[in-house]
Design an enzyme around this catalytic site. Structure first.
Site, short mmCIF file in Angstrom:
data_model
loop_
_atom_site.label_atom_id
_atom_site.label_comp_id
_atom_site.label_asym_id
_atom_site.label_seq_id
_atom_site.Cartn_x
_atom_site.Cartn_y
_atom_site.Cartn_z
CG ASP A 127 12.83 45.89 -10.69
OD1 ASP A 127 13.62 46.84 -10.68
OD2 ASP A 127 13.18 44.71 -10.91
N GLY A 170 14.54 48.36 -13.51
CA GLY A 170 13.11 48.11 -13.63
C GLY A 170 12.77 46.86 -14.40
CD GLU A 221 17.29 46.97 -15.66
OE1 GLU A 221 18.53 47.11 -15.56
OE2 GLU A 221 16.60 46.33 -14.84
#
Length: 341
Positions: A127, A170, A221
């Site tokens: 991420d 992420g 997301e």
């Protein structure tokens, strides 16, 4: 000195490269002994300690995942968590611990350091959201995987003249979506840092169809529509209090189909972004972090984390890394403002 090595949180490419660098330099240069802590903080709580030597790390540089295993166990959720970890380290004569992880793992490491346990942190996550470091290893590989997927989706989208929505990971930071979306030539990129307007997204989609071009929409997301709330399939929480994200891609594809009357499909990349061979950059960065981390242990500079600043590796307080999520700076996505909702 005996040093423990732990990998916590979600796995990512480059973990084995970091473990390898730590052990090899620690043994060959500093003369340390090593043990591995199995399955993240769970092993630290339950005494999951295994031998770790140069032989154990041979051949692991190009391997994804982690030979030590991982978990999302939060020892601070238990009243006696710190005491149990301290007991495990004492029983196995571990003098120092290197914790390799993201913001949650490093947050636990910061608390342990405050409690007097000798801990050094190494930042990893696909991420790229750990505060205090320009990059974490794992991110570059995830971006490459997502970019390749977008490249492939362009051709099938064009063949059927349909919208394809690509959901990437992420959590609450849009780094993967931003980098892969720009590199893959996406037409719309939606990130958590910038709430999006569904109507505007549909307008951009229809504009692409007017010139007989099949649009690609990349959505992180954790992206959130302006009129509404975060869309998730599963609202249960993990031990760190995080909801399990995913679902925005399917929701957005339905909205586009309903509003435009044109077919939209979803591809959720999910854990594909985490797996497989790490990129050259991630191997390089993980190795540099590992080498500097074991030097930090040698100097007994505990309560710190190694970090990338520019091209140099520096040390920062673990508390800084655990202070919050590193999100995408507005100056970065403003350069590509036409792509954002």
């Amino acid at each position: 000195m005996r040093v423990g090595v732990l990998t916590g949180g979600g796995d990512c490419p480059g973990l084995n490269a970091a473990i390898r660098a730590i052990v090899r330099k620690g043994v060959e240069v500093h003369g340390f002994d090593f043990v591995g802590v199995r399955d993240g903080w769970r092993g630290a709580l339950d005494g999951g300690i295994v031998p770790l030597d140069v032989q154990a790390v041979r051949g692991i540089l190009p391997r994804g995942g982690t030979i030590l295993g991982s978990s999302r166990t939060n020892p601070l959720a238990s009243e006696d968590g710190v005491d149990r970890i301290r007991r495990t380290l004492t029983e196995h004569a571990v003098d120092a611990l290197i914790a390799i992880g993201g913001e949650d793992t490093l947050g636990v490491a910061a608390e342990l350091a405050d409690q007097g346990i000798g801990v050094v942190g190494v930042p990893k996550t696909i991420d790229n959201d750990v505060a205090g470091t320009d990059y974490t290893f794992g991110f570059d590989t995830a971006v490459n995987i997502a970019t390749e997927a977008i490249d492939r989706l362009h051709t099938t989208a064009e063949s059927h003249t349909r919208t394809l929505v690509v959901e990437v990971m992420g959590r609450h930071a849009g780094w993967i979506a931003l980098h892969s979306g720009i590199a893959g030539g996406a037409n719309v990129i939606l990130i958590p840092e910038q709430p999006f307007d569904v109507g505007q997204v549909c307008g951009w989609v229809e504009d692409r169809f007017k010139i007989r071009y099949a649009p690609i929409v990349v959505v992180a997301e954790g992206a959130v529509p302006k009129a509404g709330q975060m869309v998730v399939k599963d609202s249960t929480l993990d031990e760190f209090g995080h909801v399990r994200l995913s679902g925005i891609g399917e929701w957005l594809a339905r909205e586009i189909s309903d509003r435009t009357g044109k077919e939209a499909r979803t591809t959720v990349l999910g854990h594909i972004q985490r797996g497989g061979t790490p990129s050259a950059f991630d191997r390089w960065l993980a190795t540099r972090f590992g080498l500097r981390a074991i030097d930090t242990v040698k100097e007994r500079d505990f309560g710190t984390m190694v970090a990338l600043r520019g091209t140099g590796i520096v040390r920062i307080p673990l508390a800084e890394a655990a202070a919050g999520t590193r999100t995408v700076d507005p100056s970065l996505y403003s350069e590509f403002g036409v792509f954002f909702g």
